[in-house]
Structure formats: structure tokens, C-alpha cells
Design an enzyme around this catalytic site. Structure first.
Site, short mmCIF file in Angstrom:
data_model
loop_
_atom_site.label_atom_id
_atom_site.label_comp_id
_atom_site.label_asym_id
_atom_site.label_seq_id
_atom_site.Cartn_x
_atom_site.Cartn_y
_atom_site.Cartn_z
N CYS A 12 0.83 -0.91 -0.23
CA CYS A 12 -0.14 -0.30 0.38
C CYS A 12 0.78 1.59 0.01
O CYS A 12 1.21 2.18 -1.02
CB CYS A 12 -0.84 0.23 1.43
SG CYS A 12 -2.16 1.13 0.73
N CYS A 57 -8.10 4.11 5.55
CA CYS A 57 -7.10 4.54 4.12
C CYS A 57 -8.21 4.55 3.06
O CYS A 57 -8.46 3.49 2.62
CB CYS A 57 -5.31 3.33 4.59
SG CYS A 57 -4.86 3.79 2.45
N CYS A 60 -6.05 1.19 0.55
CA CYS A 60 -6.59 -0.19 1.18
C CYS A 60 -7.70 -0.32 2.06
O CYS A 60 -7.80 -2.03 2.07
CB CYS A 60 -5.23 -1.20 1.99
SG CYS A 60 -4.62 -0.67 3.18
N CYS A 82 -6.08 11.15 15.29
CA CYS A 82 -5.35 10.55 16.67
C CYS A 82 -5.15 9.29 15.96
O CYS A 82 -5.80 8.19 15.44
CB CYS A 82 -6.35 9.98 17.56
SG CYS A 82 -5.22 9.19 18.97
ZN LIG Z 1 -3.11 1.57 2.74
#
Ligand SMILES: [Zn+2]
Length: 93
Positions: A12, A57, A60, A82
Site C-alpha cells: 500500500c 486508508c 487499502c 489520532c
Molecule cells: Zn493503505
């Protein structure tokens, strides 16, 4: 530059934040006040009467951490991303 450390075996490594947006929140985990546009997906969770925003993300789908807003930090966005320190790694820009 902080990049995604999830799904490393699948390569990734998507850039998530810039070093400029890192700040010291005092929570002990890496904190950022803004993300690279398009790199992070937000998922609002209003269960249990609390509003929490999970971030993942966008490449991914790996869990990164949570966003907290309006806490009064002296940052341009007043957001605190965070991020689990296991979810990111650092790469030279
Ligand atoms: Zn990722």
C-alpha cells in the site's frame, strides 16, 4: 512523510499526511490536523450516543485511527487525527 503501513505485504504505502500537519496533541499517538486530500476515508459512527469518526486508508481500507474535532487545539482545522502508530510509517520526502 507518513505513509500507510497497513497491508504492507500488498504494497500500500499510500501517503496519508504531510509532515507539516503533525502536531503534539499530548495523547501519545501521532496526531495530525489535516490529511492529504483523497488519501483518507471518514466513517461516522453515531452509536452509543457518541459521534466518533473513524478514518481508514482510501487505498487499502486499513484502519488508521479516529478524528476528533472542535477540541480547541491551535491548528488551522481544529481537528485531531489520532492515528495508531502501528498504522503509519515514515518515509523520506
Ligand atoms: Zn493503505
Amino acid at each position: 512523510m507518513p505513509i500507510c503501513a497497513r497491508s504492507c505485504s500488498r504494497g500500500c504505502e499510500q501517503p496519508l499526511y504531510t509532515a507539516e500537519t503533525k502536531f503534539n496533541s499530548g495523547c501519545g499517538w501521532p496526531a495530525f490536523y489535516d490529511f492529504i486530500p483523497g488519501s483518507v476515508d471518514r466513517h461516522e459512527d453515531n452509536s452509543f450516543g457518541m459521534r466518533r469518526v473513524e478514518i481508514t486508508c482510501s487505498n487499502c481500507g486499513g484502519h488508521l485511527g479516529h478524528v476528533f474535532e472542535g477540541e480547541g487545539f491551535p491548528t488551522p482545522t481544529d481537528q485531531r487525527h489520532c492515528v495508531n502508530s502501528l498504522s503509519i510509517k515514515y518515509k523520506e520526502q
